[in-house]
Design an enzyme around this catalytic site. Structure first.
Site, short mmCIF file in Angstrom:
data_model
loop_
_atom_site.label_atom_id
_atom_site.label_comp_id
_atom_site.label_asym_id
_atom_site.label_seq_id
_atom_site.Cartn_x
_atom_site.Cartn_y
_atom_site.Cartn_z
N GLU A 44 20.25 -32.65 40.39
CA GLU A 44 19.15 -33.41 41.01
C GLU A 44 18.89 -34.71 40.24
OE1 GLU A 44 15.00 -31.94 39.35
OE2 GLU A 44 16.11 -30.23 40.14
N ARG A 85 14.80 -24.73 36.00
CA ARG A 85 15.78 -25.81 35.87
C ARG A 85 16.98 -25.46 36.74
NH1 ARG A 85 12.25 -28.38 34.29
NH2 ARG A 85 12.02 -29.60 32.36
N HIS A 144 11.57 -30.77 43.39
CA HIS A 144 11.00 -30.66 42.04
C HIS A 144 9.52 -31.07 42.03
CE1 HIS A 144 12.44 -30.46 37.62
NE2 HIS A 144 11.18 -30.04 37.73
#
Length: 353
Positions: free
Chosen positions: A295, A266, A315
């Protein structure tokens, strides 16, 4: 005349594709409401459509909070997230309302481990700078030199070259990543983990050593030692207040100048400004990140995007067909189990979090 059974309403915030959606459509007792596009539905759509729902399938980028639960109403029995992490869901509200939460661990361990090692290789070997030479048309005038675009080698150079792999978080994905690093010749592993139980740590370490006999060291350490000793450091711990900016300026200043850092967990675990400064000033060699704080609102002006020795991908750590179809399938199975009042395939014990 037999009474017609009322259908259960389920809301799916993103179409899960032709391999997965029939698992819902083929359930005659379900009324399926789905956002039919590949882009994110957005909270406004979810708030509008979740009213009266008995269950829902959500994505990792959606904030599921009291506003969503209030909009859903009292029928909501289960929330199923197509992700391992669940820091986007308000667990206190779930517990208060007695709603079950399912997630999708295990199935993506291999794909995320693969991408973690990929990022370490890309960051260590100056891939960002090297591909720019080609993509910007600079190769014809670039000029080869013996040490141009050199970086630290991933694998040891000799039997005397002992390399250490470090982990923040030491769960399934970290252990799958460790197995890959052993293939590169790493013999030492140090890690920090949420559990501080010495007996539990000893049990894990003995199990891993038995599984990988070439490892000489598997040791839980403190953060300072982890920073000092890691040649490659993988961040694979959950998000949340406990791990917020666990990698900060103090931590980064202790790292080896030849070290590579990878964040595939994360974005909130790493202070982006501190990492950009560390790369610019040479506190460590390079970084590979699949996640970044804030993000997806990351532009070309972001300090890590501008940093030549930071490789960033959007991601996609679990982005293989096998993993995503598997995740979608488990998300549906969790939903159906929650609606039926039986144990979920993968349930987050909300009251214990």
């Amino acid at each position: 005349m037999a009474e017609v059974q009322k259908k259960l309403k389920v809301v799916v915030s993103l179409d899960l594709g032709p391999e997965v959606m029939p698992l819902l459509y083929n359930q005659p007792n379900l009324d399926v409401v789905v956002w039919p596009h590949e882009s994110a539905s957005g909270k406004e759509w979810l708030l509008k459509n979740i009213a009266g729902a008995d269950g829902c399938i959500i994505m990792l980028f959606e904030k599921i909070d009291a506003e969503v639960f209030d909009a859903a109403g009292p029928n909501l029995k289960v929330v199923s997230t197509m992700s391992v992490g669940y820091d986007h869901v308000d667990l206190k509200e779930l517990a208060k309302r007695g709603i079950k939460l399912g997630n999708t661990p295990d199935i993506l361990s291999d794909s995320v481990a693969d991408s973690s090692v990929m990022l370490a290789l890309m960051a260590g070997r100056n891939t960002k700078q090297a591909t720019n030479v080609v993509e910007k048309g600079e190769w014809p005038g670039w000029g080869w030199s013996p040490y141009g675009l050199c970086g630290p080698q991933m694998s040891p150079n000799s039997p005397q070259d002992i390399r250490t792999v470090g982990f923040i978080g030491f769960g399934r994905i970290a252990q799958a990543t460790l197995a890959r690093m052993i293939g590169f010749g790493y013999t030492r592993c140090v890690y920090v983990a949420r559990s501080k139980d010495p007996a539990r740590a000893k049990e894990i370490e003995q199990t891993i050593k038995a599984r990988h006999p070439t490892l000489t060291t598997v040791q839980r350490v403190e953060l300072d030692q982890l920073a000092r000793e890691s040649d490659v450091l993988y961040i694979l711990a959950p998000g949340g207040p406990e791990t917020y900016h666990i990698v900060n300026e103090t931590f980064l200043k202790q790292m080896k100048k030849t070290a590579v850092l990878v964040n595939n967990a994360r974005g909130t675990l790493v202070d982006s400004d501190a990492l950009a400064k560390a790369l610019k000033e040479g506190w460590l060699w390079g970084a590979g990140v699949d996640v970044v704080e804030g993000e997806p609102n990351v532009t070309v002006d972001h300090p890590l995007v501008k940093e030549p020795r930071c490789v960033m991908i959007p991601h996609i750590g679990s982005a293989t067909w096998e993993s995503r179809i598997g995740m979608g399938t488990i998300a549906v199975q969790n939903l159906l189990a929650g609606l039926a009042g039986i144990p979920l395939v993968a349930e987050v014990q909300v009251s214990k979090v």
